[in-house]
Design an enzyme around this catalytic site. Structure first.
Site, PDB file in Angstrom:
ATOM      1  N   ARG A  56       0.792  -1.237   0.000  1.00  0.00           N
ATOM      2  CA  ARG A  56       0.000   0.000   0.000  1.00  0.00           C
ATOM      3  C   ARG A  56       0.823   1.286   0.000  1.00  0.00           C
ATOM      4  O   ARG A  56       1.909   1.317   0.587  1.00  0.00           O
ATOM      5  CB  ARG A  56      -0.935  -0.003   1.216  1.00  0.00           C
ATOM      6  CG  ARG A  56      -2.010  -1.059   1.075  1.00  0.00           C
ATOM      7  CD  ARG A  56      -2.860  -1.199   2.314  1.00  0.00           C
ATOM      8  NE  ARG A  56      -3.959  -2.120   2.043  1.00  0.00           N
ATOM      9  CZ  ARG A  56      -3.851  -3.462   2.048  1.00  0.00           C
ATOM     10  NH1 ARG A  56      -2.695  -4.036   2.353  1.00  0.00           N
ATOM     11  NH2 ARG A  56      -4.886  -4.228   1.751  1.00  0.00           N
ATOM     12  N   HIS A  81      -0.768  -2.389  -4.669  1.00  0.00           N
ATOM     13  CA  HIS A  81      -0.145  -3.264  -5.675  1.00  0.00           C
ATOM     14  C   HIS A  81      -0.009  -2.659  -7.075  1.00  0.00           C
ATOM     15  O   HIS A  81      -0.256  -3.313  -8.087  1.00  0.00           O
ATOM     16  CB  HIS A  81      -0.930  -4.574  -5.776  1.00  0.00           C
ATOM     17  CG  HIS A  81      -0.848  -5.438  -4.531  1.00  0.00           C
ATOM     18  ND1 HIS A  81       0.221  -5.415  -3.678  1.00  0.00           N
ATOM     19  CD2 HIS A  81      -1.711  -6.376  -4.030  1.00  0.00           C
ATOM     20  CE1 HIS A  81       0.007  -6.298  -2.692  1.00  0.00           C
ATOM     21  NE2 HIS A  81      -1.154  -6.887  -2.871  1.00  0.00           N
ATOM     22  N   HIS A 157       3.510 -12.680  -5.813  1.00  0.00           N
ATOM     23  CA  HIS A 157       2.335 -12.799  -4.957  1.00  0.00           C
ATOM     24  C   HIS A 157       1.750 -14.221  -4.991  1.00  0.00           C
ATOM     25  O   HIS A 157       0.529 -14.401  -5.055  1.00  0.00           O
ATOM     26  CB  HIS A 157       1.296 -11.760  -5.384  1.00  0.00           C
ATOM     27  CG  HIS A 157       0.414 -11.284  -4.274  1.00  0.00           C
ATOM     28  ND1 HIS A 157      -0.486 -12.111  -3.633  1.00  0.00           N
ATOM     29  CD2 HIS A 157       0.306 -10.082  -3.675  1.00  0.00           C
ATOM     30  CE1 HIS A 157      -1.123 -11.412  -2.707  1.00  0.00           C
ATOM     31  NE2 HIS A 157      -0.659 -10.177  -2.702  1.00  0.00           N
ATOM     32  N   TYR A 159       0.258 -17.632  -3.756  1.00  0.00           N
ATOM     33  CA  TYR A 159      -0.526 -18.094  -2.606  1.00  0.00           C
ATOM     34  C   TYR A 159      -0.191 -19.569  -2.414  1.00  0.00           C
ATOM     35  O   TYR A 159      -0.516 -20.396  -3.265  1.00  0.00           O
ATOM     36  CB  TYR A 159      -2.021 -17.994  -2.893  1.00  0.00           C
ATOM     37  CG  TYR A 159      -2.639 -16.621  -2.821  1.00  0.00           C
ATOM     38  CD1 TYR A 159      -2.356 -15.641  -3.774  1.00  0.00           C
ATOM     39  CD2 TYR A 159      -3.562 -16.314  -1.818  1.00  0.00           C
ATOM     40  CE1 TYR A 159      -2.964 -14.395  -3.720  1.00  0.00           C
ATOM     41  CE2 TYR A 159      -4.177 -15.066  -1.763  1.00  0.00           C
ATOM     42  CZ  TYR A 159      -3.872 -14.114  -2.710  1.00  0.00           C
ATOM     43  OH  TYR A 159      -4.486 -12.893  -2.664  1.00  0.00           O
ATOM     44  N   ASP A 227      -1.860 -10.113   8.314  1.00  0.00           N
ATOM     45  CA  ASP A 227      -1.573  -9.327   7.115  1.00  0.00           C
ATOM     46  C   ASP A 227      -0.561  -8.278   7.566  1.00  0.00           C
ATOM     47  O   ASP A 227      -0.861  -7.095   7.637  1.00  0.00           O
ATOM     48  CB  ASP A 227      -2.868  -8.683   6.580  1.00  0.00           C
ATOM     49  CG  ASP A 227      -2.751  -8.268   5.122  1.00  0.00           C
ATOM     50  OD1 ASP A 227      -1.638  -8.297   4.584  1.00  0.00           O
ATOM     51  OD2 ASP A 227      -3.795  -7.906   4.527  1.00  0.00           O
ATOM     52  N   GLU A 293       5.321 -12.538   1.039  1.00  0.00           N
ATOM     53  CA  GLU A 293       5.794 -11.619   0.001  1.00  0.00           C
ATOM     54  C   GLU A 293       7.038 -10.871   0.468  1.00  0.00           C
ATOM     55  O   GLU A 293       6.941  -9.960   1.286  1.00  0.00           O
ATOM     56  CB  GLU A 293       4.690 -10.620  -0.330  1.00  0.00           C
ATOM     57  CG  GLU A 293       3.351 -11.247  -0.668  1.00  0.00           C
ATOM     58  CD  GLU A 293       2.187 -10.308  -0.342  1.00  0.00           C
ATOM     59  OE1 GLU A 293       2.235  -9.123  -0.688  1.00  0.00           O
ATOM     60  OE2 GLU A 293       1.226 -10.767   0.290  1.00  0.00           O
TER      61      GLU A 293
HETATM   62  C1  GAL Z   1      -1.843  -8.800  -0.013  1.00  0.00           C
HETATM   63  C2  GAL Z   1      -2.216  -7.728   0.969  1.00  0.00           C
HETATM   64  C3  GAL Z   1      -3.636  -7.959   1.412  1.00  0.00           C
HETATM   65  C4  GAL Z   1      -4.582  -8.056   0.221  1.00  0.00           C
HETATM   66  C5  GAL Z   1      -4.041  -9.060  -0.779  1.00  0.00           C
HETATM   67  C6  GAL Z   1      -4.842  -9.100  -2.061  1.00  0.00           C
HETATM   68  O1  GAL Z   1      -0.546  -8.585  -0.476  1.00  0.00           O
HETATM   69  O2  GAL Z   1      -1.319  -7.743   2.071  1.00  0.00           O
HETATM   70  O3  GAL Z   1      -4.046  -6.932   2.288  1.00  0.00           O
HETATM   71  O4  GAL Z   1      -4.711  -6.800  -0.369  1.00  0.00           O
HETATM   72  O5  GAL Z   1      -2.715  -8.774  -1.119  1.00  0.00           O
HETATM   73  O6  GAL Z   1      -6.131  -9.518  -1.839  1.00  0.00           O
END
Ligand code: GAL
Length: 331
Positions: A56, A81, A157, A159, A227, A293
């Site tokens: 952010r 992002h 990013h 997951y 987070d 990340e």
């Molecule tokens: C992450 C972030 C979260 C959310 C996610 C996307 O990197 O820390 O807050 O925005 O991406 O859904």
């Protein structure tokens, strides 16, 4: 049995296969089976290269060399992002595979024009994904140059669910993060500027902890779970890479070990996953994956006491992260 698949849209890691404790290779990251899935609203940055500035930026504003820049506010009230339409995860990169005596890889390149998503400078970015011979390891290497001073903070990013995408939640995965400190945030997830100790808090992952053990303490926060940006402990003297995090899943026996040249890591426990269907038509429910990340700290461009994210003309931005997979030695 170790395979990484990458696509040109967003220089995205779409599949990552590694053996489990029974020797069976399987994918360990969330994503979709088609580009249409990645283009849909269900894509929450799955596996992409995130930037120009990941995470952010407060109110989508920053000042550089006396000039104020305004970016898209795409995560009320902040910028997230890299923006909306032309962020690095949404554009199509050029790709070239390569091989050398150490292994094989794919090198992706993209030039983001001056003013793209509000950021200054023509930014040329290279991301290389590299798999060494006979190793269950993926290296992700970034480089960037610019012709005007500009903030840059790139990450992948992915997951992870080490039991495979579409499996249960990751609450039984065990996590260790090599950080004594973290950056507390306000209720819009922007750092307050303070750097605090994890000691005695539910954010302390210096020893391995089951993710689900204390997550409920964060359910009623803006993040809905973990987070948080951790301030990684320094690399050993004379070394570029520091140990960042270890993720272990007893069910599959898979262990992920992350090392990086970056000073921070965002630990996000998939709190905003909404049950959307992805690969193999399986749903991705709340907390069914974890993102780790590696990056500079969030909102660094507005925070004087954080390591700088400003890239100047003539300099080269460099960042590397290694995702190393193994099996539980203890079994
Ligand atoms: C992450 C972030 C979260 C959310 C996610 C996307 O990197 O820390 O807050 O925005 O991406 O859904």
């Amino acid at each position: 049995g170790f395979v990484a698949k990458v696509m040109t849209r967003g220089a995205t890691l779409v599949q990552l296969h590694t053996p489990d404790k029974d020797g069976k290779s399987g994918d360990v990251i969330l994503g979709f089976d088609s580009v249409a899935g990645y283009e849909s609203e269900d894509n929450q940055y799955f596996g992409c290269t995130t930037g120009r500035v990941c995470n952010r930026i407060a109110k989508g504003k920053f000042t550089l060399d006396g000039k104020e820049y305004t970016l898209a506010v795409n995560n009320e009230p902040n910028h997230l992002h890299g923006g909306v339409e032309r962020s690095l995860d949404k554009v199509v990169w050029k790709a070239k595979s390569y091989k050398n005596d150490k292994g094989s890889g794919v090198r992706l390149t993209y030039t983001s024009p001056d003013g793209d998503e509000g950021y200054p400078g023509n930014l040329s970015v290279t991301v290389s994904y590299f798999v060494p011979k006979d190793a269950t390891r993926l290296g992700i290497h970034y480089k960037a140059t610019t012709d005007k001073s500009t903030p840059v903070n790139l990450t992948n990013h992915a997951y992870f669910n080490l039991s495979g995408p579409g499996s249960d939640t990751v609450l039984n995965h065990v996590l260790r993060i090599n950080a004594d400190k973290y950056t507390p945030v306000d209720d819009t997830l922007i750092p307050t500027g303070k750097i605090e100790s994890v000691e005695g808090t539910d954010l302390d992952f210096r020893k391995p902890v089951r993710i689900g053990k204390r997550i409920e303490k964060f359910t009623d926060t803006a993040a809905l779970g973990y987070d948080h940006n951790y301030v990684l402990n320094a690399a050993p003297k004379g070394k570029d890479y520091r140990f960042a995090a270890m993720l272990f899943d007893k069910k599959s026996g898979r262990r992920l070990r992350i090392t990086t040249t970056e000073p921070g890591i965002q630990f996000y426990s998939g709190n905003f996953l909404k049950g959307q269907k992805g690969k193999g038509d399986k749903p991705f429910p709340h907390r069914s994956a974890v993102c780790l990340e590696t990056q500079h700290f969030p909102d660094s461009v507005n925070q004087e006491n954080f390591p700088s994210t400003i890239l100047k003309p003539g300099d080269t931005y460099k960042s590397s992260t290694i995702l190393g997979f193994s099996l539980d030695e203890k079994k």
